[in-house]
Write a protein that holds these residues in place. Structure first.
Motif, PDB file in Angstrom:
ATOM      1  N   ALA A 102     -89.664 -66.807 -81.388  1.00  0.00           N
ATOM      2  CA  ALA A 102     -89.663 -65.939 -80.143  1.00  0.00           C
ATOM      3  C   ALA A 102     -88.189 -66.009 -79.720  1.00  0.00           C
ATOM      4  O   ALA A 102     -87.979 -65.113 -78.708  1.00  0.00           O
ATOM      5  N   GLY A 113     -92.521 -60.271 -72.889  1.00  0.00           N
ATOM      6  CA  GLY A 113     -92.656 -61.003 -73.986  1.00  0.00           C
ATOM      7  C   GLY A 113     -91.465 -61.082 -74.743  1.00  0.00           C
ATOM      8  O   GLY A 113     -91.512 -61.337 -75.960  1.00  0.00           O
ATOM      9  N   CYS A 114     -90.188 -60.866 -74.097  1.00  0.00           N
ATOM     10  CA  CYS A 114     -89.078 -60.870 -75.043  1.00  0.00           C
ATOM     11  C   CYS A 114     -88.311 -62.225 -75.198  1.00  0.00           C
ATOM     12  O   CYS A 114     -87.551 -62.383 -76.006  1.00  0.00           O
ATOM     13  N   GLY A 115     -88.952 -63.260 -74.370  1.00  0.00           N
ATOM     14  CA  GLY A 115     -88.654 -64.493 -74.690  1.00  0.00           C
ATOM     15  C   GLY A 115     -87.708 -65.086 -73.413  1.00  0.00           C
ATOM     16  O   GLY A 115     -87.224 -66.107 -73.583  1.00  0.00           O
ATOM     17  N   ILE A 151     -97.113 -76.612 -80.442  1.00  0.00           N
ATOM     18  CA  ILE A 151     -96.555 -75.892 -81.655  1.00  0.00           C
ATOM     19  C   ILE A 151     -95.083 -75.427 -81.573  1.00  0.00           C
ATOM     20  O   ILE A 151     -94.755 -74.498 -82.305  1.00  0.00           O
ATOM     21  N   SER A 196     -88.832 -66.766 -70.537  1.00  0.00           N
ATOM     22  CA  SER A 196     -89.439 -67.612 -70.185  1.00  0.00           C
ATOM     23  C   SER A 196     -89.020 -68.863 -71.082  1.00  0.00           C
ATOM     24  O   SER A 196     -88.701 -70.007 -70.736  1.00  0.00           O
ATOM     25  N   THR A 197     -89.500 -68.534 -72.482  1.00  0.00           N
ATOM     26  CA  THR A 197     -89.236 -69.409 -73.424  1.00  0.00           C
ATOM     27  C   THR A 197     -87.788 -70.006 -73.427  1.00  0.00           C
ATOM     28  O   THR A 197     -87.664 -71.163 -73.527  1.00  0.00           O
ATOM     29  N   ILE A 223     -95.445 -78.069 -75.195  1.00  0.00           N
ATOM     30  CA  ILE A 223     -96.560 -77.318 -76.031  1.00  0.00           C
ATOM     31  C   ILE A 223     -96.127 -77.811 -77.437  1.00  0.00           C
ATOM     32  O   ILE A 223     -95.075 -77.880 -78.146  1.00  0.00           O
TER      33      ILE A 223
HETATM   34  N1  LIG Z   1     -97.515 -71.194 -75.418  1.00  0.00           N
HETATM   35  C1  LIG Z   1     -97.133 -70.273 -76.535  1.00  0.00           C
HETATM   36  N2  LIG Z   1     -97.721 -70.321 -77.625  1.00  0.00           N
HETATM   37  C2  LIG Z   1     -97.542 -69.405 -78.574  1.00  0.00           C
HETATM   38  N3  LIG Z   1     -96.507 -68.132 -78.506  1.00  0.00           N
HETATM   39  C3  LIG Z   1     -96.114 -68.089 -77.284  1.00  0.00           C
HETATM   40  C4  LIG Z   1     -96.388 -69.150 -76.248  1.00  0.00           C
HETATM   41  N4  LIG Z   1     -95.524 -68.715 -75.058  1.00  0.00           N
HETATM   42  C5  LIG Z   1     -95.057 -67.521 -75.544  1.00  0.00           C
HETATM   43  N5  LIG Z   1     -95.216 -67.130 -76.636  1.00  0.00           N
HETATM   44  C6  LIG Z   1     -94.706 -65.986 -77.399  1.00  0.00           C
HETATM   45  O1  LIG Z   1     -93.425 -66.075 -77.399  1.00  0.00           O
HETATM   46  C7  LIG Z   1     -92.810 -65.144 -77.116  1.00  0.00           C
HETATM   47  C8  LIG Z   1     -92.063 -64.730 -75.668  1.00  0.00           C
HETATM   48  O2  LIG Z   1     -92.831 -65.064 -74.534  1.00  0.00           O
HETATM   49  P1  LIG Z   1     -92.106 -65.383 -73.151  1.00  0.00           P
HETATM   50  O3  LIG Z   1     -91.182 -66.353 -73.451  1.00  0.00           O
HETATM   51  O4  LIG Z   1     -93.546 -65.833 -72.399  1.00  0.00           O
HETATM   52  O5  LIG Z   1     -91.812 -63.976 -72.705  1.00  0.00           O
HETATM   53  P2  LIG Z   1     -91.362 -63.401 -71.360  1.00  0.00           P
HETATM   54  O6  LIG Z   1     -91.232 -64.583 -70.380  1.00  0.00           O
HETATM   55  O7  LIG Z   1     -90.072 -62.764 -71.526  1.00  0.00           O
HETATM   56  O8  LIG Z   1     -92.399 -62.507 -71.024  1.00  0.00           O
HETATM   57  C9  LIG Z   1     -94.018 -63.761 -76.960  1.00  0.00           C
HETATM   58  O9  LIG Z   1     -94.194 -63.319 -77.879  1.00  0.00           O
HETATM   59  C10 LIG Z   1     -95.292 -64.850 -76.713  1.00  0.00           C
HETATM   60  O10 LIG Z   1     -96.323 -64.181 -77.222  1.00  0.00           O
END
Ligand SMILES: Nc1ncnc2c1ncn2[C@@H]1O[C@H](COP(=O)(O)OP(=O)(O)O)[C@@H](O)[C@H]1O
Ligand SMILES: [Mg+2]
Lengths: 267, 485
Positions: free
Chosen positions: A34, A55-57, A74, A59-60, A72
């Motif tokens: 991610a 979906g670009c990451g 995983i 938040s991650t 989380i």
């Molecule tokens: N809890 C999770 N489990 C599995 N994959 C996740 C989870 N959260 C986010 N992802 C994946 O990580 C990627 C980045 O997500 P995210 O950080 O939410 O994007 P953004 O906030 O930029 O929209 C996405 O492809 C999403 O599918």
């Protein structure tokens, strides 16, 4: 010799001015990669905006900064993230303590189903930040004032926090985060569930918060990023494409992907 | 024609109706409003449903109606000494049954039975069909049985005519209406709706019927027994001298006490299990543990009852009884409040945990994130955010568990004992409302005595209590759901 002294001084100055420094960070959700090799510095008393398509990451990456990703199962984080020069993924760092120093405000206002007072007092009570009831009252009032919502709720601190409007709830959540006296505030799309008036109030608030905190805000509104931030990071498909002064990113981006995004061609 | 043949006939008619209706619109070259199968279904439904409904109602109503007619013809001299009109009526219908069976087997011709028939021979014929009479065959009763057979045969004939007629009428009517412009699809939709409403109505009607029948017997009971003694008396002492004390209070005490013990076991264990499963357990543990708990919920309560009787009760007695491990003599009998209550608690654990698990899962993840984001640990989050948020729902779940505990029968029949009294000692035997219902109804007392009828009054009271509990619980749970939608 003199030169060397100068450079050491200079790096220590920049180091002091950096709240967070992240280097070569990768994040995996199981097999999904991610975040790919992201390095970024977040400065003191600055609002840093993370922008990029869904979906670009964004938040991650934000969640790496207070180790919320630990909740989380995983999720796996590698690389080096330092807060005030200290590795936050070091085994000696208690993530629970870290989160008290790095507050977080979420996309959807999520006040606890308790009174407004108890919502704000939640963090101070958990961390034992006060001695007397009067201290706590002071913290609550101060936090509510800094979140610009004191006047609206001072007469009903015993009312449930869930009974307020969306914008009020979000400011309660900001006050709740401020109450633990953090150094950094992370905000994940804090205005996406709010109407324009509430959004304006929260944006104004973010600007004031800069005096005391460094603020990192994820947003998918480019106008918002332009209005509230001094630094902007553009993410695309897990990569940090471009990072720099907000004015520069919006007026004179270097990467063609950044330009396409801010002119609305990808998104 | 037997009823089954009749049913097959209307099914056949419906199937023919389906193909006929479909064929009729298919053979016209105009554009159709609906798909052809809807026209077929429409005709089939019209041929089938009204006929089926009338058939069902007839089958239910005619024995009642016939019974009433015959009952009105029973005269005082037909009733033998010590008997009652009801007994004569049941004799009549049994003899009628025997006569019909005899006729079916070719042993007798009902037309040939008249005043000169040899009653002893006839009794033998009846006996060979499995109908044994207590005393002599009374000629008047025999006559009544004969007219009952006649009436039943006539009713059956009439039913065949009406049902077949209705099926054909429906067929013809629907077939006539079917044409390409006809909105068959919408009509079929309406019919399905009607059928569904009917099913729902039936369920409600049945419930009402059950309650009403209990109510009637309860009213009978209160005509024979003082209401004040039932509700406010202090003793449960049925006897055969007609001066029984039949008070619900000692039984209610037993019921509530045992339920309380059960809840004391089930609520903490079930709730903690639910918290572990929903907040702490990994995916793999959860995927194994949850189905296991649900299997526990599927064990028949009689098995728990046996466990209480054979294993757990004696185990308790080994500790607390005379010459037990603790050297105390607190427990006289293996059956006690604790035996039944604890085993019932074990039975309720999966019930409480599975309900609470659902409720805890319904607490939005955002609240947990908010708490973790402020630096709270997992147990702080559970204690201060998740549980308070889930509390109303959990209270509802506990009330539902309480209502199950109060209505539970097998475990208390086998594990609680049979002594009605007010005791606070959990190691003594007590009895409950449900066990008394079982014993009053399975005893060999006269059905119309207060000692038997009290079972209905007890049952109705129990029903009212559990109903009230369920309503309150469901209200709370629903209120809770709304909060997070
Ligand atoms: N809890 C999770 N489990 C599995 N994959 C996740 C989870 N959260 C986010 N992802 C994946 O990580 C990627 C980045 O997500 P995210 O950080 O939410 O994007 P953004 O906030 O930029 O929209 C996405 O492809 C999403 O599918
Ligand atoms: Mg996001």
């Amino acid at each position: 010799m003199k030169d060397q002294a100068m450079t050491t001084l200079e790096t220590s100055v920049t180091d002091q001015n950096n709240k967070f420094s992240a280097n070569n960070v990768d994040v995996y959700y199981g097999e999904t990669h991610a975040i790919k090799d992201v390095s970024v510095n977040i400065e003191n008393n600055t609002v840093t905006a993370f922008i990029g398509p869904s979906g670009c990451g964004k938040s991650t990456f934000l969640r790496c900064l207070n180790r919320m990703n630990d909740t989380i199962d995983i999720c796996r984080v590698t690389g080096d993230i330092r807060l005030d020069g200290e590795d936050i993924y070091n085994a000696k760092v208690d993530p629970v303590q870290l989160r008290a120093k790095v507050g977080m405000v979420f996309q959807k206002p999520n006040p606890f189903p308790k009174s407004i007072y108890d919502n704000i007092a939640y963090g101070p009570r958990i961390h034992g930040l006060f001695k007397t009831k009067a201290d706590l009252d002071g913290i609550v009032e101060n936090s509510l004032r800094r979140a610009a919502i004191w006047d609206e709720v001072k007469d009903r601190l015993d009312a449930p926090g869930t009974g307020l409007s969306g914008g009020q709830q979000q400011r309660i959540c900001i006050a709740r985060a401020i109450a633990t006296a953090p150094d950094v505030l992370l905000m994940d799309e804090p205005c996406s569930a709010l109407d324009p008036i509430a959004t304006a109030q929260v944006e104004e608030l973010i600007d004031e918060l800069r005096e005391n905190f460094s603020v990192v805000i994820v947003t998918h509104s480019m106008q918002q990023a332009a209005r509230v931030s001094q630094k902007t990071a553009f993410f695309h498909m897990g990569n940090l494409v471009e990072f720099g002064d907000t004015t520069k990113i919006f007026t004179n981006p270097e990467d063609p992907r950044t330009e396409s995004y801010i002119t609305g061609r990808i998104g | 024609m037997s009823t089954f043949t009749l049913f097959c006939l209307i099914v056949v008619l419906a199937v023919i109706g389906f193909f006929a209706g479909r064929h009729k619109v298919n053979s016209q070259s105009k554009p159709l409003h609906s798909l052809p199968r809807y026209y077929g279904t429409y005709v089939a439904l019209f041929a089938f449903i009204p006929a089926l409904l009338v058939l069902l109602v007839w089958l239910l109503a005619s024995p009642i109606f016939l019974g009433k007619t015959i009952a009105s013809q029973i005269t005082a001299d037909m009733i033998p000494e010590g008997g009652s009109a009801e007994l004569v009526l049941s004799d009549v219908s049994r003899i009628a049954q025997g006569l019909r069976a005899g006729a079916d087997n070719g042993l007798i011709l009902t037309e040939n039975i008249n005043d000169t028939v040899n009653l002893a021979v006839l009794a033998d014929v009846l006996a060979s069909s499995g109908v044994f009479l207590g005393g002599e065959l009374n000629p008047d009763v025999l006559q009544l049985a004969l007219s009952y057979t006649d009436a039943a045969a006539f009713s059956h004939f009439l039913m065949i005519c009406v049902v077949l007629g209705l099926a054909m009428a429906g067929f013809v009517f629907a077939y006539g209406r079917v044409n390409p412009e006809f909105w068959a699809r919408n009509r079929v939709e309406q019919t399905y709706l009607g059928v569904l409403i009917l099913a729902a109505g039936l369920a409600i009607l049945t419930t009402a019927g059950i309650v009403l029948s209990m109510l009637f017997e309860t009213i009978n009971f209160f005509q024979l027994h003082e209401m004040r003694d039932f509700f406010f008396g202090l003793n449960w002492a049925p006897n055969f001298h007609g001066d029984s004390e039949l008070s619900i209070l000692p039984l209610l005490w037993g019921t509530l006490y045992i339920s309380l013990v059960a809840l004391l076991v089930a609520v903490p264990v079930g709730l903690f299990a639910a918290i572990y499963l929903s907040e702490y357990a990994s995916k793999t543990v959860r995927s194994v543990a949850k189905p296991l708990l649900e299997v526990l919920a599927g064990i028949p309560t009689i098995v728990y009852g046996l466990f209480a009787l054979i294993t757990f009760g004696p185990f308790l007695k080994d500790w607390f009884g005379d010459g037990g491990f603790l050297g105390v003599n607190w427990m006289g009998d293996a059956r006690s409040v604790a035996t039944a209550g604890i085993v019932m608690g074990i039975m309720l654990i999966p019930f409480v945990s599975s309900l609470s698990d659902d409720i805890i899962n319904a607490v939005p993840q955002a609240l947990r994130d908010g708490s973790y984001g402020l630096g709270a640990t997992q147990s702080e989050t559970v204690k201060q955010v998740v549980l308070p948020a889930a509390l109303p729902g959990i209270v509802g779940a506990i009330l539902l568990a309480a209502s199950r505990a109060i209505g539970e029968t097998m475990i208390v029949v086998l594990g609680a004992g049979a002594i009605a009294r007010f005791t606070g000692n959990p190691l003594e035997a007590l009895t409950t409302i449900t066990t008394r219902i079982v014993s009053q109804l399975t005893g060999d007392g006269d059905f119309n005595s207060p000692e038997t009828l009290v079972a209905f009054a007890l049952g109705l009271t129990l029903f009212v209590i559990t109903l009230a509990l369920n309503i309150v619980a469901l209200y709370i749970v629903r209120k809770y759901r709304e909060q997070y939608e």
